[in-house]
Design a protein around this motif. Sequence first.
Motif, PDB file in Angstrom:
ATOM      1  N   VAL A   1      80.549 -12.968  58.493  1.00  0.00           N
ATOM      2  CA  VAL A   1      79.306 -13.703  57.905  1.00  0.00           C
ATOM      3  C   VAL A   1      78.514 -14.429  58.876  1.00  0.00           C
ATOM      4  O   VAL A   1      77.236 -14.017  59.059  1.00  0.00           O
ATOM      5  CB  VAL A   1      79.786 -14.584  56.799  1.00  0.00           C
ATOM      6  N   GLU A   2      79.234 -15.283  59.750  1.00  0.00           N
ATOM      7  CA  GLU A   2      78.277 -16.053  60.865  1.00  0.00           C
ATOM      8  C   GLU A   2      77.823 -14.943  61.735  1.00  0.00           C
ATOM      9  O   GLU A   2      76.606 -15.233  62.321  1.00  0.00           O
ATOM     10  CB  GLU A   2      79.180 -17.273  61.493  1.00  0.00           C
TER      11      GLU A   2
ATOM     12  N   GLU B   1      77.972 -18.937  69.599  1.00  0.00           N
ATOM     13  CA  GLU B   1      77.293 -20.284  69.140  1.00  0.00           C
ATOM     14  C   GLU B   1      77.250 -21.014  70.413  1.00  0.00           C
ATOM     15  O   GLU B   1      75.966 -21.522  70.783  1.00  0.00           O
ATOM     16  CB  GLU B   1      77.851 -20.722  68.071  1.00  0.00           C
TER      17      GLU B   1
ATOM     18  N   GLN C   1      84.794 -15.286  57.584  1.00  0.00           N
ATOM     19  CA  GLN C   1      83.748 -16.179  57.636  1.00  0.00           C
ATOM     20  C   GLN C   1      83.190 -15.949  58.803  1.00  0.00           C
ATOM     21  O   GLN C   1      81.721 -16.072  59.144  1.00  0.00           O
ATOM     22  CB  GLN C   1      84.113 -17.551  57.594  1.00  0.00           C
TER      23      GLN C   1
ATOM     24  N   LYS D   1      76.893 -11.817  61.532  1.00  0.00           N
ATOM     25  CA  LYS D   1      75.710 -11.119  60.908  1.00  0.00           C
ATOM     26  C   LYS D   1      74.520 -11.864  60.873  1.00  0.00           C
ATOM     27  O   LYS D   1      73.358 -11.661  60.951  1.00  0.00           O
ATOM     28  CB  LYS D   1      75.957 -10.550  59.426  1.00  0.00           C
ATOM     29  N   GLU D   2      74.515 -13.191  60.532  1.00  0.00           N
ATOM     30  CA  GLU D   2      73.619 -14.266  60.285  1.00  0.00           C
ATOM     31  C   GLU D   2      73.151 -14.491  61.593  1.00  0.00           C
ATOM     32  O   GLU D   2      71.957 -14.780  61.769  1.00  0.00           O
ATOM     33  CB  GLU D   2      74.028 -15.631  59.731  1.00  0.00           C
ATOM     34  N   ALA D   3      73.846 -14.354  62.558  1.00  0.00           N
ATOM     35  CA  ALA D   3      73.374 -14.425  64.017  1.00  0.00           C
ATOM     36  C   ALA D   3      72.792 -13.064  64.747  1.00  0.00           C
ATOM     37  O   ALA D   3      72.440 -13.172  65.860  1.00  0.00           O
ATOM     38  CB  ALA D   3      74.572 -15.196  65.127  1.00  0.00           C
ATOM     39  N   GLY D   4      72.594 -12.284  63.975  1.00  0.00           N
ATOM     40  CA  GLY D   4      72.204 -10.854  64.317  1.00  0.00           C
ATOM     41  C   GLY D   4      73.182 -10.059  65.107  1.00  0.00           C
ATOM     42  O   GLY D   4      72.789  -9.230  65.914  1.00  0.00           O
TER      43      GLY D   4
ATOM     44  N   ARG E   1      76.011  -7.247  65.094  1.00  0.00           N
ATOM     45  CA  ARG E   1      76.634  -5.966  64.360  1.00  0.00           C
ATOM     46  C   ARG E   1      77.937  -5.916  64.603  1.00  0.00           C
ATOM     47  O   ARG E   1      78.528  -5.102  65.777  1.00  0.00           O
ATOM     48  CB  ARG E   1      75.838  -4.969  64.348  1.00  0.00           C
TER      49      ARG E   1
END
Length: 235
Positions: free
Chosen positions: A67-68, A199, A64, A70-73, A75
Amino acid sequence: TDAKRDELLAANKAMADDALRVLALASRTYDAVPDDCSPEALEHDLVFCGLSGMIDPVRPEVTQAIVEAKEAGIRPVMITGDHIDTAVAIAKELGIIEASQAITGAQLDKISDEEFKDKVTEYSVYARVQPEHKARIVDAWKKRGNIVAMTGDGVNDAPSIKRADIGVGMGITGTDVTKNVADMVLADDNFATIINAVEEGRRIYDNIRKVIQFLLSANIAEVLSVFVATMVGFT
């Protein structure tokens, strides 16, 4: 025989593709302890016994976190000393790669620094790497203008961690050398903690920006009034 060799190699690849670290076991019998016990003298004419597969299980929260990220930009890139088949299997399980985006340290040696800078975005998994390879990977990403965070726990990770924009050491398994050169140290050695820290950091940055915007917008009228009054008073 060649047929038996191919059978063993196929079994090795099948275990590696199942995300297992594979160890080959072999034996040799002596009537007495030999005078020369060096690896060169002992490690030949061995009888193959079998293959042993071991797994370092992935923490459940890491998938997870990927996934987070990648969603946050962000790599995610995996750099490991494992066999490339094992590395690819784990990377696919984590969602780091979908197709063949892996390269070995030996293959990396054949690519020049300038060429690698252009190709570095093509690879998300590096297998059988040496410490100098890790430094090259960090440098290639930095040359493209990216902010690079590097994490590791061993002494051989220290040069690349120091060279990265943000070096992340491991607080539990990390060596003292790695901790000393790191910009931050993970107390729980958990990759998901890095994503949580990103985050929280972005939230703090947004709050600071909002406060500055509020102060400027709220006080602009007061500043203008004082400025105009001052100018009128001078005239």
